[in-house]
Motif scaffolding. Sequence first.
Motif, PDB file in Angstrom:
ATOM      1  N   ASP A  16      41.413  43.629  47.524  1.00 42.04           N
ATOM      2  CA  ASP A  16      41.478  44.812  46.881  1.00 42.04           C
ATOM      3  C   ASP A  16      40.035  44.758  45.702  1.00 42.04           C
ATOM      4  O   ASP A  16      40.342  44.122  44.710  1.00 42.04           O
ATOM      5  N   MET A  17      39.119  45.385  46.093  1.00 44.46           N
ATOM      6  CA  MET A  17      37.981  45.118  45.082  1.00 44.46           C
ATOM      7  C   MET A  17      38.116  45.493  43.652  1.00 44.46           C
ATOM      8  O   MET A  17      37.598  44.954  42.889  1.00 44.46           O
ATOM      9  N   GLU A  18      38.758  46.596  43.403  1.00 46.39           N
ATOM     10  CA  GLU A  18      38.902  47.111  42.261  1.00 46.39           C
ATOM     11  C   GLU A  18      40.045  46.181  41.241  1.00 46.39           C
ATOM     12  O   GLU A  18      39.632  45.841  40.127  1.00 46.39           O
ATOM     13  N   ARG A  19      40.868  45.715  41.886  1.00 44.03           N
ATOM     14  CA  ARG A  19      41.991  44.628  41.347  1.00 44.03           C
ATOM     15  C   ARG A  19      40.878  43.513  40.886  1.00 44.03           C
ATOM     16  O   ARG A  19      41.411  42.903  39.824  1.00 44.03           O
ATOM     17  N   ALA A  20      40.376  42.936  41.900  1.00 41.87           N
ATOM     18  CA  ALA A  20      39.514  41.739  41.932  1.00 41.87           C
ATOM     19  C   ALA A  20      38.490  41.887  40.833  1.00 41.87           C
ATOM     20  O   ALA A  20      38.425  40.884  39.773  1.00 41.87           O
ATOM     21  N   ILE A  21      37.671  42.842  40.525  1.00 44.10           N
ATOM     22  CA  ILE A  21      36.930  42.984  39.775  1.00 44.10           C
ATOM     23  C   ILE A  21      37.695  43.209  38.372  1.00 44.10           C
ATOM     24  O   ILE A  21      37.145  42.653  37.481  1.00 44.10           O
ATOM     25  N   ASN A  22      38.523  43.858  38.074  1.00 42.05           N
ATOM     26  CA  ASN A  22      39.480  44.093  36.846  1.00 42.05           C
ATOM     27  C   ASN A  22      39.808  42.549  36.413  1.00 42.05           C
ATOM     28  O   ASN A  22      39.599  42.270  35.448  1.00 42.05           O
ATOM     29  N   PHE A  23      40.391  41.816  37.451  1.00 40.03           N
ATOM     30  CA  PHE A  23      40.992  40.648  37.128  1.00 40.03           C
ATOM     31  C   PHE A  23      39.715  39.645  36.541  1.00 40.03           C
ATOM     32  O   PHE A  23      39.619  38.988  35.570  1.00 40.03           O
ATOM     33  N   TYR A  24      38.468  39.579  37.215  1.00 42.83           N
ATOM     34  CA  TYR A  24      37.465  38.639  36.855  1.00 42.83           C
ATOM     35  C   TYR A  24      36.543  39.177  35.727  1.00 42.83           C
ATOM     36  O   TYR A  24      36.189  38.251  34.963  1.00 42.83           O
ATOM     37  N   GLU A  25      36.693  40.460  35.516  1.00 43.38           N
ATOM     38  CA  GLU A  25      36.114  41.129  34.321  1.00 43.38           C
ATOM     39  C   GLU A  25      36.710  40.601  32.856  1.00 43.38           C
ATOM     40  O   GLU A  25      36.405  40.215  32.000  1.00 43.38           O
ATOM     41  N   ARG A  26      38.106  40.517  33.057  1.00 45.14           N
ATOM     42  CA  ARG A  26      39.137  40.210  31.954  1.00 45.14           C
ATOM     43  C   ARG A  26      39.100  38.603  31.857  1.00 45.14           C
ATOM     44  O   ARG A  26      38.935  37.950  30.678  1.00 45.14           O
ATOM     45  N   LEU A  27      38.976  37.886  32.911  1.00 45.75           N
ATOM     46  CA  LEU A  27      38.929  36.709  32.775  1.00 45.75           C
ATOM     47  C   LEU A  27      37.401  36.042  32.225  1.00 45.75           C
ATOM     48  O   LEU A  27      37.519  35.220  31.337  1.00 45.75           O
ATOM     49  N   LEU A  28      36.290  36.463  32.922  1.00 46.24           N
ATOM     50  CA  LEU A  28      34.934  36.074  32.433  1.00 46.24           C
ATOM     51  C   LEU A  28      34.620  36.577  31.214  1.00 46.24           C
ATOM     52  O   LEU A  28      33.704  35.985  30.877  1.00 46.24           O
ATOM     53  N   ASN A  29      35.197  37.774  30.835  1.00 43.93           N
ATOM     54  CA  ASN A  29      34.845  38.601  29.593  1.00 43.93           C
ATOM     55  C   ASN A  29      33.173  38.891  30.034  1.00 43.93           C
ATOM     56  O   ASN A  29      32.470  38.804  29.014  1.00 43.93           O
ATOM     57  N   LYS A  30      33.033  39.488  31.113  1.00 43.91           N
ATOM     58  CA  LYS A  30      31.843  39.685  31.536  1.00 43.91           C
ATOM     59  C   LYS A  30      31.960  40.993  32.436  1.00 43.91           C
ATOM     60  O   LYS A  30      32.907  41.208  33.160  1.00 43.91           O
ATOM     61  N   THR A  31      30.851  41.932  32.430  1.00 41.43           N
ATOM     62  CA  THR A  31      31.146  43.094  33.163  1.00 41.43           C
ATOM     63  C   THR A  31      30.540  42.862  34.595  1.00 41.43           C
ATOM     64  O   THR A  31      29.345  42.139  34.558  1.00 41.43           O
ATOM     65  N   VAL A  32      30.942  43.356  35.858  1.00 40.27           N
ATOM     66  CA  VAL A  32      30.322  42.983  36.747  1.00 40.27           C
ATOM     67  C   VAL A  32      28.994  43.614  36.835  1.00 40.27           C
ATOM     68  O   VAL A  32      28.506  44.770  36.489  1.00 40.27           O
ATOM     69  N   THR A  33      28.035  42.878  37.689  1.00 36.28           N
ATOM     70  CA  THR A  33      26.649  43.274  37.405  1.00 36.28           C
ATOM     71  C   THR A  33      26.342  44.044  38.521  1.00 36.28           C
ATOM     72  O   THR A  33      25.154  44.774  38.532  1.00 36.28           O
ATOM     73  N   GLU A  34      26.789  44.066  39.683  1.00 33.58           N
ATOM     74  CA  GLU A  34      26.657  44.723  41.075  1.00 33.58           C
ATOM     75  C   GLU A  34      27.840  45.172  41.526  1.00 33.58           C
ATOM     76  O   GLU A  34      28.913  44.450  42.024  1.00 33.58           O
ATOM     77  N   HIS A  35      28.326  46.531  41.385  1.00 33.19           N
ATOM     78  CA  HIS A  35      29.463  47.064  41.919  1.00 33.19           C
ATOM     79  C   HIS A  35      29.284  47.890  43.172  1.00 33.19           C
ATOM     80  O   HIS A  35      28.615  48.748  43.332  1.00 33.19           O
ATOM     81  N   ASP A  36      30.213  47.358  44.212  1.00 34.94           N
ATOM     82  CA  ASP A  36      30.316  48.080  45.362  1.00 34.94           C
ATOM     83  C   ASP A  36      31.489  47.959  46.150  1.00 34.94           C
ATOM     84  O   ASP A  36      32.344  47.087  45.812  1.00 34.94           O
ATOM     85  N   ASP A  37      31.886  48.741  47.197  1.00 39.19           N
ATOM     86  CA  ASP A  37      33.124  48.665  47.609  1.00 39.19           C
ATOM     87  C   ASP A  37      33.429  47.471  48.528  1.00 39.19           C
ATOM     88  O   ASP A  37      34.500  47.075  48.881  1.00 39.19           O
TER      89      ASP A  37
END
Length: 120
Positions: A16-37
Amino acid sequence: MNMEFRISSLYICVKDMERAINFYERLLNKTVTEHDDIYSVFNINGFRFGLFANEKVNERHIYGDNCLPSFDVDNIKLVQERLLSLNCTIVFPLTKIKNNWILEFADSEGNHIELTSPVK
């Protein structure tokens, strides 16, 4: 002939890309730099950490522990607190091995990720 190998990126498979992005943004305290499905990327000090939704392109993947991404962190206790706030399962508890603290957790997609920090 001289061959030199470098590693500048790696990716993990996610369900689940959105769930994974949300998890890693919160863990790494960084915003995803390239967002794609299908393939999204975090830039971590010049290293590309990718999230690949393999099922969206019908690529079969067997999940397991044959590849273990490892992050170096300055303060492993602080990151451990963040993991607890994200309800992560700790699959290898904080352990001192030689001159490093080691911890392994399962991310939101079930991938195992290692954290290391020098003993101070």
